[in-house]
Design a protein around this motif. Structure first.
Motif, PDB file in Angstrom:
ATOM      1  N   PRO A   1      39.475  44.354  38.471  1.00  0.00           N
ATOM      2  CA  PRO A   1      39.459  45.464  37.519  1.00  0.00           C
ATOM      3  C   PRO A   1      40.087  45.045  36.204  1.00  0.00           C
ATOM      4  O   PRO A   1      41.155  44.426  36.179  1.00  0.00           O
ATOM      5  N   THR A   2      39.396  45.388  35.111  1.00  0.00           N
ATOM      6  CA  THR A   2      39.810  44.903  33.802  1.00  0.00           C
ATOM      7  C   THR A   2      40.139  46.030  32.834  1.00  0.00           C
ATOM      8  O   THR A   2      41.191  46.035  32.225  1.00  0.00           O
ATOM      9  N   VAL A   3      39.223  46.995  32.700  1.00  0.00           N
ATOM     10  CA  VAL A   3      39.408  48.111  31.772  1.00  0.00           C
ATOM     11  C   VAL A   3      38.727  49.344  32.352  1.00  0.00           C
ATOM     12  O   VAL A   3      37.716  49.231  33.049  1.00  0.00           O
ATOM     13  N   GLY A   4      39.297  50.486  32.061  1.00  0.00           N
ATOM     14  CA  GLY A   4      38.693  51.740  32.505  1.00  0.00           C
ATOM     15  C   GLY A   4      39.331  52.900  31.771  1.00  0.00           C
ATOM     16  O   GLY A   4      40.283  52.730  31.016  1.00  0.00           O
TER      17      GLY A   4
ATOM     18  N   ILE B   1      31.390  50.821  23.358  1.00  0.00           N
ATOM     19  CA  ILE B   1      32.137  49.673  22.818  1.00  0.00           C
ATOM     20  C   ILE B   1      32.455  48.670  23.923  1.00  0.00           C
ATOM     21  O   ILE B   1      32.323  47.453  23.728  1.00  0.00           O
ATOM     22  N   ILE B   2      32.858  49.160  25.086  1.00  0.00           N
ATOM     23  CA  ILE B   2      33.163  48.254  26.201  1.00  0.00           C
ATOM     24  C   ILE B   2      31.915  47.463  26.576  1.00  0.00           C
ATOM     25  O   ILE B   2      31.973  46.241  26.745  1.00  0.00           O
ATOM     26  N   ARG B   3      30.788  48.131  26.694  1.00  0.00           N
ATOM     27  CA  ARG B   3      29.546  47.425  27.046  1.00  0.00           C
ATOM     28  C   ARG B   3      29.148  46.413  25.975  1.00  0.00           C
ATOM     29  O   ARG B   3      28.636  45.344  26.288  1.00  0.00           O
ATOM     30  N   GLN B   4      29.379  46.757  24.724  1.00  0.00           N
ATOM     31  CA  GLN B   4      29.017  45.857  23.627  1.00  0.00           C
ATOM     32  C   GLN B   4      29.865  44.584  23.637  1.00  0.00           C
ATOM     33  O   GLN B   4      29.343  43.488  23.445  1.00  0.00           O
ATOM     34  N   PHE B   5      31.156  44.735  23.845  1.00  0.00           N
ATOM     35  CA  PHE B   5      32.060  43.591  23.704  1.00  0.00           C
ATOM     36  C   PHE B   5      32.515  42.962  25.018  1.00  0.00           C
ATOM     37  O   PHE B   5      33.196  41.938  25.005  1.00  0.00           O
ATOM     38  N   LEU B   6      32.101  43.547  26.136  1.00  0.00           N
ATOM     39  CA  LEU B   6      32.388  42.968  27.447  1.00  0.00           C
ATOM     40  C   LEU B   6      31.111  43.074  28.298  1.00  0.00           C
ATOM     41  O   LEU B   6      31.112  43.646  29.381  1.00  0.00           O
ATOM     42  N   PRO B   7      29.997  42.508  27.775  1.00  0.00           N
ATOM     43  CA  PRO B   7      28.701  42.715  28.424  1.00  0.00           C
ATOM     44  C   PRO B   7      28.588  42.101  29.816  1.00  0.00           C
ATOM     45  O   PRO B   7      27.775  42.555  30.626  1.00  0.00           O
ATOM     46  N   GLU B   8      29.391  41.109  30.112  1.00  0.00           N
ATOM     47  CA  GLU B   8      29.308  40.443  31.411  1.00  0.00           C
ATOM     48  C   GLU B   8      30.016  41.229  32.516  1.00  0.00           C
ATOM     49  O   GLU B   8      29.890  40.904  33.696  1.00  0.00           O
TER      50      GLU B   8
ATOM     51  N   HIS C   1      36.931  57.110  38.577  1.00  0.00           N
ATOM     52  CA  HIS C   1      36.929  56.890  37.131  1.00  0.00           C
ATOM     53  C   HIS C   1      36.087  55.671  36.784  1.00  0.00           C
ATOM     54  O   HIS C   1      36.002  54.733  37.583  1.00  0.00           O
ATOM     55  N   PRO C   2      35.500  55.634  35.565  1.00  0.00           N
ATOM     56  CA  PRO C   2      34.740  54.449  35.143  1.00  0.00           C
ATOM     57  C   PRO C   2      35.672  53.242  34.960  1.00  0.00           C
ATOM     58  O   PRO C   2      36.692  53.335  34.265  1.00  0.00           O
ATOM     59  N   VAL C   3      35.304  52.138  35.597  1.00  0.00           N
ATOM     60  CA  VAL C   3      36.088  50.907  35.512  1.00  0.00           C
ATOM     61  C   VAL C   3      35.126  49.738  35.383  1.00  0.00           C
ATOM     62  O   VAL C   3      34.078  49.702  36.023  1.00  0.00           O
ATOM     63  N   TRP C   4      35.506  48.744  34.554  1.00  0.00           N
ATOM     64  CA  TRP C   4      34.720  47.524  34.376  1.00  0.00           C
ATOM     65  C   TRP C   4      35.472  46.371  35.030  1.00  0.00           C
ATOM     66  O   TRP C   4      36.689  46.251  34.903  1.00  0.00           O
ATOM     67  N   PHE C   5      34.716  45.533  35.721  1.00  0.00           N
ATOM     68  CA  PHE C   5      35.268  44.428  36.497  1.00  0.00           C
ATOM     69  C   PHE C   5      34.725  43.100  35.983  1.00  0.00           C
ATOM     70  O   PHE C   5      33.537  42.987  35.673  1.00  0.00           O
ATOM     71  N   LEU C   6      35.597  42.107  35.935  1.00  0.00           N
ATOM     72  CA  LEU C   6      35.199  40.717  35.681  1.00  0.00           C
ATOM     73  C   LEU C   6      35.496  39.951  36.960  1.00  0.00           C
ATOM     74  O   LEU C   6      36.643  39.943  37.421  1.00  0.00           O
ATOM     75  N   ASP C   7      34.478  39.351  37.543  1.00  0.00           N
ATOM     76  CA  ASP C   7      34.641  38.626  38.812  1.00  0.00           C
ATOM     77  C   ASP C   7      35.360  39.481  39.858  1.00  0.00           C
ATOM     78  O   ASP C   7      36.302  39.025  40.511  1.00  0.00           O
ATOM     79  N   GLU C   8      34.949  40.730  39.963  1.00  0.00           N
ATOM     80  CA  GLU C   8      35.489  41.684  40.939  1.00  0.00           C
ATOM     81  C   GLU C   8      36.942  42.086  40.670  1.00  0.00           C
ATOM     82  O   GLU C   8      37.574  42.725  41.508  1.00  0.00           O
TER      83      GLU C   8
ATOM     84  N   LYS D   1      40.953  40.040  24.621  1.00  0.00           N
ATOM     85  CA  LYS D   1      42.152  39.653  25.359  1.00  0.00           C
ATOM     86  C   LYS D   1      41.982  39.936  26.848  1.00  0.00           C
ATOM     87  O   LYS D   1      42.466  39.175  27.687  1.00  0.00           O
ATOM     88  N   ALA D   2      41.297  41.026  27.185  1.00  0.00           N
ATOM     89  CA  ALA D   2      41.066  41.366  28.595  1.00  0.00           C
ATOM     90  C   ALA D   2      40.263  40.285  29.296  1.00  0.00           C
ATOM     91  O   ALA D   2      40.445  40.037  30.484  1.00  0.00           O
ATOM     92  N   ARG D   3      39.381  39.649  28.572  1.00  0.00           N
ATOM     93  CA  ARG D   3      38.578  38.557  29.126  1.00  0.00           C
ATOM     94  C   ARG D   3      39.453  37.319  29.344  1.00  0.00           C
ATOM     95  O   ARG D   3      39.299  36.596  30.323  1.00  0.00           O
ATOM     96  N   GLU D   4      40.388  37.073  28.456  1.00  0.00           N
ATOM     97  CA  GLU D   4      41.199  35.858  28.478  1.00  0.00           C
ATOM     98  C   GLU D   4      42.491  35.986  29.279  1.00  0.00           C
ATOM     99  O   GLU D   4      43.000  34.989  29.784  1.00  0.00           O
ATOM    100  N   ILE D   5      43.045  37.170  29.344  1.00  0.00           N
ATOM    101  CA  ILE D   5      44.329  37.390  30.017  1.00  0.00           C
ATOM    102  C   ILE D   5      44.077  38.297  31.208  1.00  0.00           C
ATOM    103  O   ILE D   5      43.790  39.477  31.037  1.00  0.00           O
ATOM    104  N   GLN D   6      44.186  37.738  32.398  1.00  0.00           N
ATOM    105  CA  GLN D   6      43.952  38.538  33.592  1.00  0.00           C
ATOM    106  C   GLN D   6      44.980  38.223  34.668  1.00  0.00           C
ATOM    107  O   GLN D   6      45.300  37.075  34.905  1.00  0.00           O
ATOM    108  N   TRP D   7      45.452  39.291  35.302  1.00  0.00           N
ATOM    109  CA  TRP D   7      46.281  39.195  36.484  1.00  0.00           C
ATOM    110  C   TRP D   7      45.394  39.525  37.666  1.00  0.00           C
ATOM    111  O   TRP D   7      44.464  40.323  37.550  1.00  0.00           O
ATOM    112  N   ASP D   8      45.647  38.933  38.795  1.00  0.00           N
ATOM    113  CA  ASP D   8      44.769  39.039  39.966  1.00  0.00           C
ATOM    114  C   ASP D   8      45.022  40.318  40.765  1.00  0.00           C
ATOM    115  O   ASP D   8      45.751  40.328  41.748  1.00  0.00           O
ATOM    116  N   TYR D   9      44.380  41.387  40.310  1.00  0.00           N
ATOM    117  CA  TYR D   9      44.466  42.658  41.034  1.00  0.00           C
ATOM    118  C   TYR D   9      43.535  42.673  42.239  1.00  0.00           C
ATOM    119  O   TYR D   9      43.763  43.405  43.191  1.00  0.00           O
TER     120      TYR D   9
END
Length: 130
Positions: free
Chosen positions: A51-54, A26-33, A42-49, A108-116
Protein backbone atom coordinates in the motif's frame (compact mmCIF):
# COMPACT_ATOMS: atom_id res chain seq x y z
CA UNK A 1 -11.10 4.03 -12.46
CA UNK A 2 -12.56 0.86 -11.03
CA UNK A 3 -16.29 0.44 -10.48
CA UNK A 4 -15.62 0.08 -6.75
CA UNK A 5 -13.81 3.41 -6.60
CA UNK A 6 -16.56 5.07 -8.63
CA UNK A 7 -19.08 3.69 -6.13
CA UNK A 8 -16.99 5.07 -3.26
CA UNK A 9 -16.90 8.52 -4.91
CA UNK A 10 -20.64 8.48 -5.58
CA UNK A 11 -21.33 7.78 -1.90
CA UNK A 12 -19.64 11.08 -0.91
CA UNK A 13 -21.21 14.53 -0.61
CA UNK A 14 -20.83 16.70 -3.72
CA UNK A 15 -17.84 18.63 -2.28
CA UNK A 16 -16.09 15.48 -1.07
CA UNK A 17 -16.75 13.73 -4.37
CA UNK A 18 -14.92 16.54 -6.21
CA UNK A 19 -11.94 16.14 -3.86
CA UNK A 20 -11.88 12.36 -4.33
CA UNK A 21 -12.18 12.58 -8.11
CA UNK A 22 -9.38 15.15 -8.34
CA UNK A 23 -7.10 13.08 -6.10
CA UNK A 24 -7.86 9.93 -8.10
CA UNK A 25 -7.11 11.66 -11.42
CA UNK A 26 -3.76 13.02 -10.19
CA UNK A 27 -2.73 9.73 -8.57
CA UNK A 28 -3.49 7.82 -11.77
CA UNK A 29 -1.61 10.39 -13.85
CA UNK A 30 1.57 10.40 -11.77
CA UNK A 31 1.55 6.84 -10.42
CA UNK A 32 0.22 4.95 -13.47
CA UNK A 33 1.94 1.68 -12.61
CA UNK A 34 0.07 1.38 -9.29
CA UNK A 35 -2.89 -0.96 -8.90
CA UNK A 36 -5.98 0.58 -7.33
CA UNK A 37 -8.66 -1.11 -5.30
CA UNK A 38 -10.94 -0.60 -2.35
CA UNK A 39 -9.03 -1.77 0.71
CA UNK A 40 -10.47 -1.51 4.21
CA UNK A 41 -13.41 0.32 2.56
CA UNK A 42 -11.25 3.09 1.01
CA UNK A 43 -9.47 3.68 -2.34
CA UNK A 44 -5.82 2.63 -2.07
CA UNK A 45 -3.04 2.35 -4.67
CA UNK A 46 -0.43 -0.39 -4.40
CA UNK A 47 3.07 -0.74 -5.84
CA UNK A 48 4.17 -4.39 -5.92
CA UNK A 49 1.31 -5.24 -3.54
CA UNK A 50 2.55 -2.69 -1.01
CA UNK A 51 0.00 0.00 0.00
CA UNK A 52 1.35 3.35 -1.09
CA UNK A 53 -1.33 6.07 -1.17
CA UNK A 54 -5.03 6.29 -0.49
CA UNK A 55 -7.78 8.54 0.77
CA UNK A 56 -10.76 8.29 3.05
CA UNK A 57 -13.61 10.38 4.43
CA UNK A 58 -13.02 11.33 8.04
CA UNK A 59 -14.51 13.93 10.34
CA UNK A 60 -12.00 16.73 9.45
CA UNK A 61 -12.41 16.09 5.68
CA UNK A 62 -10.91 13.85 3.03
CA UNK A 63 -7.66 12.41 4.35
CA UNK A 64 -4.96 11.74 1.76
CA UNK A 65 -2.51 9.28 3.33
CA UNK A 66 0.89 8.05 2.22
CA UNK A 67 1.90 4.85 3.98
CA UNK A 68 5.58 5.87 3.92
CA UNK A 69 4.93 9.63 4.03
CA UNK A 70 6.69 10.33 7.33
CA UNK A 71 9.94 9.65 5.48
CA UNK A 72 9.18 12.19 2.71
CA UNK A 73 10.30 15.21 4.77
CA UNK A 74 7.30 17.22 3.57
CA UNK A 75 5.95 19.94 5.84
CA UNK A 76 2.37 19.77 4.49
CA UNK A 77 2.07 16.05 5.27
CA UNK A 78 1.68 17.05 8.90
CA UNK A 79 -0.62 14.36 10.27
CA UNK A 80 2.01 11.76 11.13
CA UNK A 81 1.27 8.29 12.47
CA UNK A 82 2.45 7.42 15.93
CA UNK A 83 3.26 3.75 15.35
CA UNK A 84 4.09 3.47 11.64
CA UNK A 85 5.66 5.61 8.90
CA UNK A 86 2.44 7.13 7.51
CA UNK A 87 1.72 10.82 6.98
CA UNK A 88 -1.40 12.59 5.79
CA UNK A 89 -3.06 15.84 4.82
CA UNK A 90 -6.76 16.73 5.05
CA UNK A 91 -8.79 18.52 2.39
CA UNK A 92 -12.18 20.17 2.76
CA UNK A 93 -12.26 21.66 -0.75
CA UNK A 94 -10.84 20.47 -4.07
CA UNK A 95 -9.22 23.90 -4.58
CA UNK A 96 -6.90 23.13 -1.62
CA UNK A 97 -5.15 20.37 -3.58
CA UNK A 98 -1.72 21.58 -4.69
CA UNK A 99 -1.11 19.50 -7.81
CA UNK A 100 2.64 20.19 -7.92
CA UNK A 101 3.04 19.14 -4.28
CA UNK A 102 0.93 16.03 -4.85
CA UNK A 103 3.03 15.13 -7.89
CA UNK A 104 6.20 15.49 -5.77
CA UNK A 105 4.72 13.32 -3.01
CA UNK A 106 3.74 10.65 -5.52
CA UNK A 107 7.28 10.61 -6.90
CA UNK A 108 8.59 10.19 -3.36
CA UNK A 109 6.02 7.44 -2.75
CA UNK A 110 7.54 5.51 -5.63
CA UNK A 111 11.09 5.96 -4.31
CA UNK A 112 10.57 5.75 -0.54
CA UNK A 113 8.71 2.70 0.66
CA UNK A 114 8.43 0.79 3.90
CA UNK A 115 7.35 -2.84 3.65
CA UNK A 116 3.75 -2.84 4.81
CA UNK A 117 2.98 -5.88 2.67
CA UNK A 118 4.89 -8.13 5.09
CA UNK A 119 4.22 -6.30 8.36
CA UNK A 120 2.25 -9.20 9.83
CA UNK A 121 4.97 -11.72 8.97
CA UNK A 122 7.45 -9.49 10.78
CA UNK A 123 5.14 -9.05 13.79
CA UNK A 124 4.72 -5.28 13.27
CA UNK A 125 8.33 -4.50 12.35
CA UNK A 126 8.74 -2.29 9.30
CA UNK A 127 11.79 -2.41 7.06
CA UNK A 128 12.60 0.07 4.34
CA UNK A 129 12.35 -1.29 0.82
CA UNK A 130 13.63 1.65 -1.18
Amino acid sequence: MTLEITTYHNAQSADNRLICEKLEQIIRQFLPEANAKIWHRHPVWFLDENPTVGYSKQKPGIRLMFWSGASFDEEDLNVVGKKYKDASIFYTDAAQIDEKALQRWLEKAREIQWDYKNIYKRKGELIRLK
